[in-house]
Design an enzyme around this catalytic site. Structure first.
Site, PDB file in Angstrom:
ATOM      1  N   CYS A 148       0.923  -1.161   0.040  1.00  0.00           N
ATOM      2  CA  CYS A 148      -0.185   0.198   0.024  1.00  0.00           C
ATOM      3  C   CYS A 148       0.689   1.067  -0.057  1.00  0.00           C
ATOM      4  O   CYS A 148       2.063   1.369   0.400  1.00  0.00           O
ATOM      5  CB  CYS A 148      -0.758  -0.003   1.176  1.00  0.00           C
ATOM      6  SG  CYS A 148      -0.167  -0.349   2.929  1.00  0.00           S
ATOM      7  N   SER A 198       3.400  -2.266   4.095  1.00  0.00           N
ATOM      8  CA  SER A 198       3.226  -0.876   3.687  1.00  0.00           C
ATOM      9  C   SER A 198       4.560  -0.214   2.912  1.00  0.00           C
ATOM     10  O   SER A 198       5.623  -0.839   3.317  1.00  0.00           O
ATOM     11  CB  SER A 198       3.150   0.019   5.245  1.00  0.00           C
ATOM     12  OG  SER A 198       4.711  -0.161   5.672  1.00  0.00           O
ATOM     13  N   ASP A 199       4.343   0.823   2.395  1.00  0.00           N
ATOM     14  CA  ASP A 199       5.496   1.520   2.102  1.00  0.00           C
ATOM     15  C   ASP A 199       6.257   1.945   3.106  1.00  0.00           C
ATOM     16  O   ASP A 199       5.781   2.250   3.973  1.00  0.00           O
ATOM     17  CB  ASP A 199       5.109   2.659   0.962  1.00  0.00           C
ATOM     18  CG  ASP A 199       6.341   3.013  -0.098  1.00  0.00           C
ATOM     19  OD1 ASP A 199       7.458   2.632   0.357  1.00  0.00           O
ATOM     20  OD2 ASP A 199       6.052   3.682  -1.201  1.00  0.00           O
ATOM     21  N   CYS A 200       7.420   2.166   2.996  1.00  0.00           N
ATOM     22  CA  CYS A 200       8.313   2.473   4.217  1.00  0.00           C
ATOM     23  C   CYS A 200       7.883   3.439   4.957  1.00  0.00           C
ATOM     24  O   CYS A 200       8.011   4.739   4.571  1.00  0.00           O
ATOM     25  CB  CYS A 200       9.742   2.636   3.822  1.00  0.00           C
ATOM     26  SG  CYS A 200      10.224   0.969   3.194  1.00  0.00           S
ATOM     27  N   SER A 260       4.953   4.320   6.014  1.00  0.00           N
ATOM     28  CA  SER A 260       3.663   4.629   5.578  1.00  0.00           C
ATOM     29  C   SER A 260       2.685   5.006   6.749  1.00  0.00           C
ATOM     30  O   SER A 260       1.792   6.001   6.926  1.00  0.00           O
ATOM     31  CB  SER A 260       2.897   3.861   4.721  1.00  0.00           C
ATOM     32  OG  SER A 260       3.476   3.942   3.548  1.00  0.00           O
TER      33      SER A 260
END
Length: 781
Positions: free
Chosen positions: A268, A301-303, A305
């Site tokens: 995401c 998650s994107d880092c 996020s």
């Protein structure tokens, strides 16, 4: 112990020698068979008496049983430390720490902390950037690249320098030409992006039942295509997206990645979609990705996020609420430390239940078990013997070269100026800031290449070269080097200008401010072309489109090539095309807009369709002027198409009880969910004839336009195929067009429907009409 003074070799007793032998054998088991370095211990080591008989270590048991057993043995604090990318070890169960974050966008990369180069693995094969490979429109090539990348990834894992979970590919839509990360994507068409995703993922993950070679990840879900533009960045951006555009454009590649590619993970994104962070949106994660599409894997998650939507977007009042919202929405793994820091308190406060944590862990541990990470000795498993000799092999590097050749697009060729003859043009001036490029050619999210061939080196294999960069770098601020470049063009038989962009102009967190060549590059091109005593060829390196209308309209510029970012072998590929060893067959995977287009489309406007003075986006909805259209690309030969077989009428039968419902037929369109879709595949046979004098590969693009009416779509790509045709011969291409998937449209409510009436298929100059009519099927009460 006595020693032999002459040879300095220890002399041992029989008893001590036996003990030494046993210790030596045991030590060998903990040494990498490839690097000679000590290898970290692995889970479910059969020598570990504590875990040997635990169910989670029994590879012959069903995975879900093993996962349940392992989770049941973990304490809550242990579970929580497994929710993040740098998962902590659990020594009492023989489980080591694991770094989930590795990248393999177009080759094994060291962008993530899970992979490092050095020692026995100094580099890996660096393929062209994705936008370049997408220009090949060759799905079998995409899958083969994935297979090679996963071979090298497994080899590096076996050597203890890489993981098995790779957060690639990026399948976002290249919606706006300014986007700095458009280079990472397969372009602007959702079906091509989805096909690329499924193909590359299959190559990465392998095709052995439920087992995974490596675990891929399609990112960034969803409607993420703005990094930093005009004061708006991805951490603060709320993408306002209609249901129609979400279903019709942004979600298509992800759906295909999950349902056709069977990807093991989805990531995401940072942005919000319609006011809600994607990583906290249960409708997107739990209901869509896992519910409707049936993801067999984990959501990451994107880092940072989760931290972003608490700290930056202020979506929740407390960090514990943010952690709880993410996990309850369906997030399984956090790239970052946020969940490790705040989940336990969230459970203690009743914001989250431990079974919610267990469910997240079940998804991640299941993927690890499918990878064989709990099956004991790694070298005894499939792919366990891959090592340094399987990285940067001649075959792998040849594939990188083939990919670069297939991705190069010939945009203009006045009076058949190309290919160049190396007997007629014995000396070539090679000019431009990218003329001797190496690292620039591999774009972003790259690793350490096996080696490079720059354009200058590639051209130098054919002819004598005179090299002048013309500009200090691609920014090309000054003109102090122009004189030498002009002088080179005056001396040479032909001139090749290699211009364009690099990561200082377009990159992650760096969206472009315009579409023109940077600085004084355009001036350099024009002045060199004016001075050149032979043909002038313009070669462009870039991820995004460039408005080179000036060159297109300049009669002194004989030809224009787009090479994208062509990877480690880019210089060889460019030279092979210039001198005719390779006949170019690439097609543009994105529209090349004029600079004037930008004033009409703020990057923050997510609408795909034209409305009022807003011109719309991508070839599907934009009808205005272009520099070069989507799917454009020339060849050194000529091809014609003829229709060998295609239906003219198709009956769309309605399924079961829907046959009697008025809501099924709305505005003369049938809901896809109410149609008998299984039998609705069109067989279309097209003959491709090479009418020229040179063998070549042709990209067959089949577009469809819906019936005349309120449908706002101009046309859409419904199929593509790469075919090699010998000069003077003909090849028949069989294509299957699925009515429900390819001839459907999405209405304003986000409902996919099949318009009844006349649909037109377009293949180059060829046009064929197919009439769709609804018929009532058997009504089941």
């Amino acid at each position: 112990m006595q020693t032999n003074k002459t040879n300095e070799i220890p002399i041992m007793s029989a008893q001590s020698n036996h003990c030494f032998s046993l210790l030596f054998v045991l030590s060998l088991l903990s040494v990498s068979p490839f690097t000679g370095e000590s290898r970290p211990p692995f889970a479910c080591d059969p020598r570990n008496g504590v875990t040997r008989n635990m169910v989670f270590c029994k590879a012959n048991h069903p995975i879900h049983v093993r996962v349940s057993d392992l989770i049941g043995r973990l304490t809550l604090p242990e579970k929580i430390r497994l929710l993040v990318n740098n998962a902590a070890p659990v020594p009492r169960l023989g489980i080591n720490g694991y770094e989930w974050w590795s990248e393999a966008l177009h080759g094994v990369s060291n962008v993530g902390p899970g992979t490092r180069f050095g020692g026995a693995f100094p580099g890996a094969t660096s393929f062209p950037q994705v936008i370049t490979t997408a220009a090949s429109f060759n799905a079998s090539l995409w899958e083969e690249i994935g297979r090679v990348v996963s071979d090298e990834a497994r080899a590096m894992y076996n050597g203890g320098v890489a993981g098995l979970t790779y957060w690639s590919p990026n399948v976002n839509i290249f919606r706006d030409p300014r986007w700095g990360r458009g280079q990472e994507t397969p372009g602007e068409d959702p079906v091509v992006a989805g096909k690329y995703a499924a193909s590359y993922v299959r190559g990465l993950q392998g095709n052995v039942g439920n087992r995974l070679k490596v675990a891929a990840c399609c990112k960034h879900y969803t409607a993420y295509d703005l990094d930093n533009w005009n004061g708006v960045d991805r951490y603060h951006f709320n993408a306002r997206v209609s249901k129609q555009d979400l279903e019709d454009t942004f979600d298509v590649p992800f759906k295909m990645c999950v349902m056709e590619g069977h990807v093991a993970s989805v990531m995401c994104s940072y942005n919000q979609v319609n006011g809600k962070p994607t990583c906290a949106d249960s409708d997107l994660l739990r209901n869509t990705i896992r519910g409707q599409w049936r993801l067999n894997g984990y959501i990451v998650s994107d880092c940072d996020s989760v931290g972003v939507y608490y700290d930056t977007q202020h979506y929740t009042s407390t960090p514990e609420e943010a952690a709880a919202d993410a996990i309850k929405a369906g997030l399984d793994l956090d790239c970052g430390a946020f969940l490790a820091e705040h989940t336990e308190v969230a459970v203690q406060r009743g914001l989250l239940r431990e079974p919610d944590v267990n469910l997240a862990l079940a998804n991640t541990i299941t993927v690890q078990m499918r990878l064989g990470m709990f099956d004991g000795e790694p070298s005894a498993q499939p792919y366990g013997r891959l090592g340094p000799n399987d990285v940067c092999t001649p075959a792998h590097q040849e594939l990188a070269l083939q990919a670069a050749r297939q991705g190069i697009v010939l945009l203009q060729n006045r009076e058949h100026s190309l290919p160049l003859s190396n007997t007629r043009y014995r000396t070539v001036a090679v000019v431009g800031p990218n003329s001797d490029a190496t690292i620039t050619m591999i774009g972003n999210y790259a690793g350490v290449a096996c080696g490079y061939t720059s354009p200058l080196q590639g051209i130098g294999r054919y002819v004598r070269t005179i090299h002048q960069p013309g500009c200090v770098d691609v920014a090309c601020i000054g003109n102090q080097l122009f004189g030498a470049a002009i002088g080179a063009a005056q001396q040479a038989d032909a001139t090749v200008l290699i211009m364009g962009l690099d990561q200082s102009i377009e990159a992650e967190f760096k969206d472009r401010v315009g579409l023109l060549l940077p600085g004084r590059q355009q001036e350099l091109v024009s002045r060199v072309a004016l001075a050149s005593r032979g043909p002038t060829i313009l070669v462009l390196m870039s991820g995004g489109p460039v408005d080179v209308s000036f060159a297109k309209n300049d009669p002194r510029i004989a030809a224009i090539l787009w090479a994208g970012y062509p990877g480690q072998a880019g210089g060889t590929a460019i030279a092979d095309v210039l001198f005719g060893r390779t006949n170019p067959g690439g097609k543009l995977p994105m529209t090349w807009y004029p600079q004037s287009y930008l004033a009409k489309v703020p990057m923050t406007n997510m609408a795909m369709r034209a409305s009022g003075r807003y011109p719309g986006r991508t070839y599907r909805f934009y009808k205005g002027p272009v520099v070069f259209p989507y799917g454009y690309g020339l060849s050194y030969t000529t091809f014609t198409h003829s229709l060998a077989q295609a239906p003219t009428e198709i009956s769309v039968s309605l399924a079961g009880r829907h046959a009697s419902q008025n809501t099924t037929l709305s505005s003369n369109a049938v809901r896809v969910t109410h149609a008998n879709c299984d039998s609705l595949s069109l067989g279309v046979n097209i003959d491709v004839t090479n009418t020229g004098t040179m063998d070549g590969s042709h990209t067959l693009l089949v577009f469809s336009s819906p019936p005349v009416g309120k449908w706002t779509m101009h046309k859409q790509l419904v199929g593509f195929e790469k075919v090699h045709v010998v000069a003077g011969s003909k090849q028949r291409v069989q294509m299957h067009i699925h009515v429900c998937k390819h001839l459907s449209i999405v209405d304003q409510s986000g409902i996919r429907r099949i318009p009844m009436g006349e649909h037109n298929l377009h293949v180059g100059e060829l046009k064929h009409s197919i009439s769709l009519q609804a018929t009532l099927g058997e009504i089941k009460l």
